[in-house]
Design a protein around this motif. Sequence first.
Motif, mmCIF file in Angstrom:
data_model
loop_
_atom_site.group_PDB
_atom_site.id
_atom_site.type_symbol
_atom_site.label_atom_id
_atom_site.label_comp_id
_atom_site.label_asym_id
_atom_site.label_seq_id
_atom_site.Cartn_x
_atom_site.Cartn_y
_atom_site.Cartn_z
ATOM 1 N N VAL A 160 -15.900 -38.899 15.857
ATOM 2 C CA VAL A 160 -15.491 -39.838 15.267
ATOM 3 C C VAL A 160 -14.187 -40.451 15.419
ATOM 4 N N ASP A 161 -13.182 -39.689 16.023
ATOM 5 C CA ASP A 161 -11.926 -40.042 16.250
ATOM 6 C C ASP A 161 -11.820 -41.055 17.637
ATOM 7 N N ILE A 198 -19.384 -44.519 11.680
ATOM 8 C CA ILE A 198 -19.040 -44.977 10.171
ATOM 9 C C ILE A 198 -20.123 -44.019 9.383
ATOM 10 N N SER A 199 -21.027 -43.272 9.869
ATOM 11 C CA SER A 199 -21.851 -42.477 9.105
ATOM 12 C C SER A 199 -22.601 -41.474 9.927
ATOM 13 N N ILE A 200 -22.519 -40.281 9.212
ATOM 14 C CA ILE A 200 -23.392 -39.101 10.100
ATOM 15 C C ILE A 200 -24.237 -38.550 9.010
ATOM 16 N N GLU A 201 -25.368 -38.438 9.215
ATOM 17 C CA GLU A 201 -26.297 -37.939 8.269
ATOM 18 C C GLU A 201 -26.740 -36.347 8.925
ATOM 19 N N ARG A 244 -13.853 -32.092 5.547
ATOM 20 C CA ARG A 244 -13.050 -32.568 6.680
ATOM 21 C C ARG A 244 -13.304 -34.172 6.906
ATOM 22 N N LEU A 245 -14.306 -34.679 6.593
ATOM 23 C CA LEU A 245 -14.742 -36.066 6.956
ATOM 24 C C LEU A 245 -15.237 -36.810 6.171
ATOM 25 N N LYS A 246 -15.285 -36.330 4.743
ATOM 26 C CA LYS A 246 -16.083 -37.298 3.572
ATOM 27 C C LYS A 246 -14.935 -38.588 3.355
ATOM 28 N N ASN A 247 -13.826 -38.512 3.436
ATOM 29 C CA ASN A 247 -12.831 -39.762 3.206
ATOM 30 C C ASN A 247 -12.867 -40.622 4.351
ATOM 31 N N ILE A 293 -20.603 -32.015 -1.710
ATOM 32 C CA ILE A 293 -21.195 -32.192 -0.568
ATOM 33 C C ILE A 293 -21.581 -33.662 -0.450
ATOM 34 N N ALA A 294 -21.200 -34.052 0.760
ATOM 35 C CA ALA A 294 -21.567 -35.445 1.083
ATOM 36 C C ALA A 294 -21.224 -36.677 0.223
ATOM 37 N N ASN A 295 -21.518 -37.896 0.549
ATOM 38 C CA ASN A 295 -20.926 -38.931 -0.287
ATOM 39 C C ASN A 295 -22.016 -40.064 -0.325
#
Length: 424
Positions: free
Chosen positions: A272-273, A278-281, A298-301, A326-328
């Motif tokens: 991601v860095d 922009i999205s991980i499923e 860690r990554l939700k924001n 969990i998740a967004n």
Amino acid sequence: EIIDIIAREVLDSRGNPTVQVDIYLDSGVMGRATVPSGASTGTREALELRDGDKKRYFGKGVQKAIDNIINEIAPNIIGMESLDQEGIDRFLIELDGTENKSKLGANAILAVSMAVCKASAEEVGLPLYRYLGGTNAKVLPVPMMNIINGGIHADNNLDIQEFMIVPAGFVKFSQALRAGVEVFHSLKGILKKKRLNTAVGDEGGFSPMLEKNEDAIKLIIDAIKEAGYEPGKDIYIALDPAASEFFAEGFYTVEGKKIDSKDMVDYYEALVDKYPIISIEDGMSEADWEGWELISQRLKNKIQIVADDLVVTNPKIIKEAMKRGIANSILIKLNQIGTVSETLEAIELTKNNKYTAVVSHRSGETEDTIIADLSVSCNTGFIKTGSLSRGERIAKYNRLLQIEEELNDVAQFKGLSAFYNLGF
Ligand code: PGA
Ligand code: ZN
């Protein structure tokens, strides 16, 4: 009023049997629906009833589901008012009586539920998205296009199942679609030049043999640039590792190495860095709720974290995941839950809790385009319906082009702001 139901065994895009239903109303209109089928399925999905008779279609026949429609469902719902979708769906759920629709089969129940919905739209003379969504249905979805296939959807060595492009930097669906198509063709050219295989996997994406998952991302970045677009501005990247498929006994096996949940999240964070992801499923396994909590913290924001196998479009399980932070975002698949009404309930739940909803196909699809209309009806903002090849994937894109044309000035395409809960 429903006057007749016909059910037949047809084939899906992998050449496996599936259920198709025609529902006739007294007004003379007919609604036809065909159900899809997954490969990397969640264990808590509603049950897809298969015959298991090895002598027919290697056990994959659906004649029992067809018999259940003809003998159990039809006699009970003939005479019912088709416009009462919720009443009919509730009746089907009660007639089945099991938690996971295993008595009649979710494929039998969903085919009827979808066909009822389509017949009703015909009856009132409205396009399906308008019948389902009312006058406010107007948002064309941002497509998440799976242009490199791995995992169990392809015969290559990639652990990650789906490498998607997300053309979010456009103002119209048709422009986003065109950009996706151009990247797809550029990618084909690049693969050819490198003498890599250009055969496609189950969802129409290329499935080259590559050393590392990251190599697939690099190829896609090159293809975006070669097509004349800017990665991270016009077009973003999304992944669906479908991690349940490479998780066992507490460990993920990635590129031949066994790693724990924390290492798995570190692996994603590094990607991601480095890349415009922009999205991980399904980055974590459905059997690893703690891992899901970790990736979310860690990554939700930073990115959209989509839950698929974990929550299987089931409102009860979605609520559980939400309670644990969990998740967004939630993946929405009609056949994971088995009726149109419960699918609509899942979408509503998702939106009410500031999660995004991604309406999705299955890896085994048909020419049915209901998911295109469903995504517009609920203004979900996202659709996942595969690559830019294979007729069963293209049928959905073509349906969305028709809807955009029909809505004309009213049509909206949110682009990056569809990721509203990330602050865009
Ligand atoms: P499936 O894959 O249809 O094979 O389950 C799609 C996905 O995992 O999103
Ligand atoms: Zn998935």
